[in-house]
Design an enzyme around this catalytic site. Sequence first.
Site: not given
Length: 569
Positions: A327, A349, A391, A433, A443, A448, A452, A455, A459, A472
Amino acid sequence: MKSDRRITNLVITGFSGTGKSLVAKEVARGLNWNFIDTDDEIVKQSGKPIAEIFRQDGEARFRELERDTIRKACQQLQTVIAIGGGAIVDPQNYELLVKTGLIVCLEAKPETIYERLFREAAGSPETEVRPLLANDNPLQRIKQLKASRQPYYANVDWTVHTDDLNISQVAEEVVRASRLLSRAHPHLNPLPSRERKLGSQLKANGDVACVVETVTQSYPIFVGYGLLDKLGDKMKQAALSGTATVISDKNVFSLYGSRVGGILKEAGFEVNSFVVPPGEGTKSVDYAIKIYDFLVEHRAERDDMIIALGGGMIGDLAGFIAATFLRGMPWVQVPTSLVAMVDASIGGKVGVNHPEGKNLIGAFYQPNLVLADPQILTTLPQRELTSGWAEVIKHGVILDEEFVQFLESNANKLTKLEPELLTRAIARSAAIKAQVVSQDEKEREGKRTILNYGHTIAHGLEAATQYKRFLHGEAVAIGMVGAAKLSQRLGLLPSAAVDRQQALLRKFGLPTGFSGLGLAEITRAMELDKKVKEKAIRWVLLQDIGKVVIRSDVPQQDVLAVIQGLAEP
Ligand SMILES: NC(=O)c1ccc[n+]([C@@H]2O[C@H](COP(=O)([O-])OP(=O)(O)OC[C@H]3O[C@@H](n4cnc5c(N)ncnc54)[C@H](O)[C@@H]3O)[C@@H](O)[C@H]2O)c1
Ligand SMILES: [Zn+2]
């Protein structure tokens, strides 16, 4: 690297043809120090050229003479020591050199080395043709030998990329490095220690670049050239103790695994490591289970910790383990790719992929600290590095015009990994960031979303090519051009700003368009029809460089026209 260093000398290492000897001589002259070239010493003492020692007495004998010469050189003070290209591989030599000298490695691409050695051999007929060139495929041989030594070349205080520099420029860089590093090594004096301004938040030798402050956890992000050596200290300062399980991929572990293990052990941690294959395919539940099995077998406890040593793939996978095993366990991010340093390691994340979609399984789980050492980027493959700049540029373009100016003025040096500027760029980008995620940890508040930028189209491009064609960052660069053009089309952004961003992306070697892909494939991958109807696309657009807006009412025909415009003939 050892903490009980008593530095009085400067050591210059690097592959043949990187100019070690000439550079060392020039540095010594500049500092008014002594100069020793260990190869020259060996020749003097044995009375024969090196190639002859190799031929008549064998390599083992040469290495013996070399060890002896290095031992004597290390007893000197204020001496610039140029050592042979293979000397540092010997652990005994390394131990001595690192204890008494600041080690600077001169780097060059194999092609540059080949060029230089070939020229040298051709230009002076009396020069021994180096054993390296006396080979069927010398360039291949150089590549192989250099690759095998790279882990040792990476284990130094500073690296200077010499491809586009002449001898005196390289010497200047070495002197500059020694000044920067001299603060941490008082015995190195009397190198004049000139105070330098390294950006508002960052001092040399790795101060905190920024702090992430979320509701659930606050933690520091350290960025510093050569800072990896302080990993153990920083972890102790963060009150971590016990057993560290290093999770890494094979590429990264083969370069840095033993060094990191040594650093952690020296700081008093027990160390285990689990090495996985590189590549996105490893970021899976299957590998997570293998790692759980390993932790169970090694009886990992809740106070032990996970160390993510690698790019974003490792960060996501190792963080997911840390979030879920028992946990939740403490964990530390040691990002090794540019993407990971400025993006993936910040924000908590973590997760793995599902066969049906990327990052479908995961959590928000903040690390206890992040330590980014830009020196590690010297081994990152070029394409990965270039992709990472997307980025970095994105962070400037959405929030910080001044940082964009900095990137514009220094693109050339940054792409060559000039240590001081590189460290500043990474620290600034990471701080941007960190600031965004601090405001919106999970988010939920939409803040946040601005990350993107670029992006949405990215994507689409990635999915339409099954994540195989673009890295990417490459897709993001193209997506950023699209987002800027879309902003212009909607009357939000002047065309000069579109051009400015495009020029910057190109300076960093990033693509600004694509070819060989149909509009329909991309829009299908973006699920554009469905999302536009539902107003589900929140476009991150620009009002100016450094100023974003979010719009959900962008007409589909404008999006289509823009994507069409990105297709190169
Ligand atoms: N969590 C987040 O917020 C976040 C953000 C962005 C990306 N990501 C994730 O990050 C991953 C992409 O990260 P990445 O681009 O770092 O990919 P990666 O981790 O796959 O690394 C790219 C390649 O570079 C190699 N490498 C890394 N560091 C190296 C070094 N110093 N020297 C030599 N080789 C080195 C790796 O072995 C790998 O082959 C994706 O899985 C993506 O989903 C996560
Ligand atoms: Zn991204």
